[in-house]
Scaffold this motif. Structure first.
Motif, PDB file in Angstrom:
ATOM      1  N   VAL A   1       0.848  -1.182   0.000  1.00  9.50           N
ATOM      2  CA  VAL A   1       0.000   0.000   0.000  1.00  9.50           C
ATOM      3  C   VAL A   1       0.885   1.235   0.000  1.00  9.50           C
ATOM      4  O   VAL A   1       1.757   1.379   0.851  1.00  9.50           O
ATOM      5  N   THR A   2       0.676   2.106  -0.989  1.00 12.41           N
ATOM      6  CA  THR A   2       1.324   3.412  -1.015  1.00 12.41           C
ATOM      7  C   THR A   2       0.220   4.463  -0.897  1.00 12.41           C
ATOM      8  O   THR A   2      -0.959   4.122  -0.850  1.00 12.41           O
ATOM      9  N   GLU A   3       0.599   5.712  -0.900  1.00  7.31           N
ATOM     10  CA  GLU A   3      -0.399   6.781  -0.807  1.00  7.31           C
ATOM     11  C   GLU A   3      -1.211   6.915  -2.088  1.00  7.31           C
ATOM     12  O   GLU A   3      -2.308   7.469  -2.067  1.00  7.31           O
ATOM     13  N   LYS A   4      -0.705   6.427  -3.204  1.00  8.32           N
ATOM     14  CA  LYS A   4      -1.365   6.608  -4.504  1.00  8.32           C
ATOM     15  C   LYS A   4      -2.011   5.348  -5.061  1.00  8.32           C
ATOM     16  O   LYS A   4      -2.953   5.421  -5.835  1.00  8.32           O
ATOM     17  N   PHE A   5      -1.479   4.180  -4.695  1.00  7.38           N
ATOM     18  CA  PHE A   5      -2.008   2.931  -5.239  1.00  7.38           C
ATOM     19  C   PHE A   5      -1.642   1.782  -4.315  1.00  7.38           C
ATOM     20  O   PHE A   5      -0.834   1.923  -3.405  1.00  7.38           O
ATOM     21  N   GLN A   6      -2.251   0.630  -4.583  1.00  5.40           N
ATOM     22  CA  GLN A   6      -1.930  -0.590  -3.842  1.00  5.40           C
ATOM     23  C   GLN A   6      -1.986  -1.758  -4.809  1.00  5.40           C
ATOM     24  O   GLN A   6      -2.638  -1.691  -5.853  1.00  5.40           O
ATOM     25  N   PHE A   7      -1.287  -2.848  -4.455  1.00  3.24           N
ATOM     26  CA  PHE A   7      -1.291  -4.041  -5.289  1.00  3.24           C
ATOM     27  C   PHE A   7      -0.839  -5.224  -4.460  1.00  3.24           C
ATOM     28  O   PHE A   7      -0.228  -5.070  -3.401  1.00  3.24           O
ATOM     29  N   GLU A   8      -1.123  -6.415  -4.964  1.00  7.14           N
ATOM     30  CA  GLU A   8      -0.667  -7.648  -4.339  1.00  7.14           C
ATOM     31  C   GLU A   8       0.669  -8.048  -4.956  1.00  7.14           C
ATOM     32  O   GLU A   8       0.876  -7.867  -6.155  1.00  7.14           O
ATOM     33  N   TYR A   9       1.545  -8.612  -4.110  1.00  6.09           N
ATOM     34  CA  TYR A   9       2.852  -9.034  -4.609  1.00  6.09           C
ATOM     35  C   TYR A   9       3.271 -10.338  -3.929  1.00  6.09           C
ATOM     36  O   TYR A   9       2.732 -10.713  -2.892  1.00  6.09           O
TER      37      TYR A   9
END
Length: 185
Positions: free
Chosen positions: A44-52
């Motif tokens: 999770v970042t301030e601009k987007f999120q993703f699974e890794y």
């Protein structure tokens, strides 16, 4: 006895006696590398999120950029974030240019469009075949505010036959990143 004849007989006897076993050709085989399925974590970042892939080691940089390091494979996925400020065409051109800079060493570059209308994530995945520096590139955008690019690089001299199993494994991780990416508003 003639010394030359004696020496010749001695060398011939040694060579003849030492070559008792016939050599057999090695059977044809391929190196089999299997990488385990790994648990998935959420970045999770301030601009987007993703699974890794949980095997990756995370390195955060300025401007919401992230590097996913895979030390066992000597590979990294570099993810860069940029805001769209009436410059979408320029960002798209730069992303495409970066992907096609590898065409000199690549055998082929395959484009695979990505569309997730529900979450407003649109992009392109580039699979690079051959001895290029990068084996995969991608970008995703919402077309109005956010633009993310990513590149897969290995910390070894590009030899496609050797890095192929790791490249395929990490390309699957890139696809997971693209499919799970969500914008933060």
């Amino acid at each position: 006895m003639n010394p030359k004849l004696y020496l010749f007989t001695l060398i011939f006897s040694i060579v003849f006696v030492s070559c008792g076993d016939d050599t057999l050709p090695k059977p044809k085989a391929m190196l089999r590398l299997e990488y385990p399925d790994s648990p998935v974590e959420l970045m999770v970042t301030e601009k987007f999120q993703f699974e890794y892939n949980a095997q990756a080691q995370i390195k955060r940089s300025k401007n919401f950029s992230v590097t996913l390091d895979y030390p066992l494979m000597k590979g990294s996925i570099f993810i860069t974030y940029k805001e769209v400020r009436n410059n979408l065409e320029e960002l798209l051109a730069d992303a495409q240019k970066l992907s096609y800079e590898h065409v000199v060493k690549a055998d082929n570059i395959t484009e695979q469009p990505f569309i997730n209308e529900k979450d407003k994530v649109y992009g392109m995945f580039y699979e690079v075949l051959g001895d290029a520096a990068s084996q995969a590139q991608f970008y995703v955008t919402d077309s109005t505010q956010h633009f993310v690019t990513g590149s897969l690089y290995f910390k070894v001299k590009p030899n496609y036959d050797s890095i192929y199993p790791a490249a395929i494994y990490l390309q699957k991780d890139i696809r997971r990143i693209m499919e799970s990416l969500r914008w933060k508003e």
